[in-house]
Design a protein around this motif. Sequence first.
Motif, short mmCIF file in Angstrom:
data_model
loop_
_atom_site.label_atom_id
_atom_site.label_comp_id
_atom_site.label_asym_id
_atom_site.label_seq_id
_atom_site.Cartn_x
_atom_site.Cartn_y
_atom_site.Cartn_z
N ASP A 19 118.21 47.04 -72.09
CA ASP A 19 118.13 45.62 -72.14
C ASP A 19 118.57 45.26 -73.52
OD1 ASP A 19 116.00 43.90 -73.48
OD2 ASP A 19 114.73 45.46 -72.86
N TRP A 71 107.62 38.88 -70.28
CA TRP A 71 108.09 40.13 -69.66
C TRP A 71 107.56 40.25 -68.24
CZ3 TRP A 71 108.35 44.79 -67.40
CH2 TRP A 71 109.39 45.66 -67.78
N SER A 302 116.98 43.92 -64.72
CA SER A 302 115.56 43.99 -65.03
C SER A 302 114.79 43.86 -63.72
CB SER A 302 115.19 42.93 -66.05
OG SER A 302 113.88 43.14 -66.54
N LEU A 316 119.98 40.93 -67.52
CA LEU A 316 119.79 40.58 -68.92
C LEU A 316 121.13 40.34 -69.59
CD1 LEU A 316 116.90 43.08 -69.54
CD2 LEU A 316 116.74 40.62 -69.91
N ARG A 345 119.68 35.20 -70.63
CA ARG A 345 119.18 36.48 -70.13
C ARG A 345 118.03 36.25 -69.14
NH1 ARG A 345 120.03 40.87 -73.47
NH2 ARG A 345 117.84 41.52 -73.48
N ARG A 347 114.92 38.05 -67.08
CA ARG A 347 114.06 39.22 -67.22
C ARG A 347 113.34 39.62 -65.94
NH1 ARG A 347 113.45 43.42 -70.47
NH2 ARG A 347 113.75 42.06 -72.29
N THR A 348 112.69 38.66 -65.29
CA THR A 348 111.79 38.99 -64.19
C THR A 348 112.00 38.02 -63.04
OG1 THR A 348 110.13 39.96 -65.66
CG2 THR A 348 109.34 39.17 -63.54
N SER A 362 114.73 35.46 -70.67
CA SER A 362 114.38 36.39 -71.76
C SER A 362 115.34 36.19 -72.93
CB SER A 362 114.45 37.84 -71.27
OG SER A 362 113.93 38.73 -72.21
N ASP A 365 113.83 37.50 -77.02
CA ASP A 365 113.49 38.91 -77.20
C ASP A 365 114.27 39.58 -78.33
OD1 ASP A 365 116.00 39.03 -76.09
OD2 ASP A 365 115.49 40.43 -74.48
#
Length: 383
Positions: A19, A71, A302, A316, A345, A347-348, A362, A365
């Motif tokens: 990532d 996250w 991710s 990402l 980006r 992430r989840t 994200s 980060d």
Amino acid sequence: MTALLAAAALLLTAGCSSDDGGAPGGDGGASPSGTTAPPPSSPGRSAGETPPAEGSVKVLRTVATGLSTPWGLAPLGDDDLLVSSRDEATITRIDGRTGKKTELGEVPGVSPSGEGGLLGIALSPEYASDRMVYAYFTSASDNRVVRMLYDERKPAGEQLGAPDTVFRGIPKGLVHNGGRIAFGPDRMLYVGTGESGDTGLSQDKESLGGKILRLTPEGEPAPGNPFPDSPVYSYGHRNVQGLAWDREQRLFASEFGQNTWDELNAIKPGDNYGWPEAEGRSDEGGFHDPVGQWSTDEASPSGIAHAEGSVWMAGLRGQRLWRIPLKGTEASADPQAFLEGEYGRLRTVVAAGGDRLWLVTSNTDGRGNPKDGDDRILELRVS
């Protein structure tokens, strides 16, 4: 696959897609609260039905803004959400209607560094009665899984009980820490790990690095695991980042490649997924080939979720949401990319019931370009 999937990889000078810019499923039973097994289908989609070749994504609303290094995400079942902060080591409750943020507390023992910190979270399969929140985090010595009592009657910031370590000893590093956890339809705990930059760990079945682990909620090797008295469920992974089940209880996982191919895999107990001998599809025997592969600049995948007959995969570096329609454990049509570059980006992604998803950005980060309001949680409608 198609020309899209066969696109040439962007060679990274650091030799990692992670990532960074550097370095099937259960045995049956109802899906418990806190899993990534898909919620009930929308009326138009029946289990086992092949989805259309092309789908759609609509952003319904922004649920929350101003999140720092989010996250993990765990839905509470009433549109409220728990989200973990990798670098701040906190868990926060998001009111799904107003976006109000209430910090539960900081998780002690977390040692954020590089890609490590407070990563995945999941609710106990008995959450309605035991109120336990599970978390995967990087400590000073290893990656581990803990569980904590969530008592919302206490003041904000003091609602998390002391962590009870469920499982420890997963290799840690500045990169490739894995971190995704989820309870499967069999009510067992699945843990995605990375090889922490030591590629030899992935093929070593005695190591916990570069694996998918399957544990009881108490942290013991789960009954029926493919290797006697071992938590290892599958091996030969580089850095597992996403776990999700389809409606037939088949497990899928996303993982970072190195210079060439990122992967979406259908997970079979005991199978070898090839790293470091194979990256992406391989002509060599003995390795389980991926369902799909992407050049590292298109994905760096991710989290994943299953909804409406497709796996949805957050990217990402790729800064897009991929739709992979499925027929069994194979792609039924070419993957489609959505939201490319619109939110940075990603992430989840977590199933929210029917044709809805939760999506977490994200950009705070250290590798993104945060905009006003980042990071955020979005609610999507998909088909």
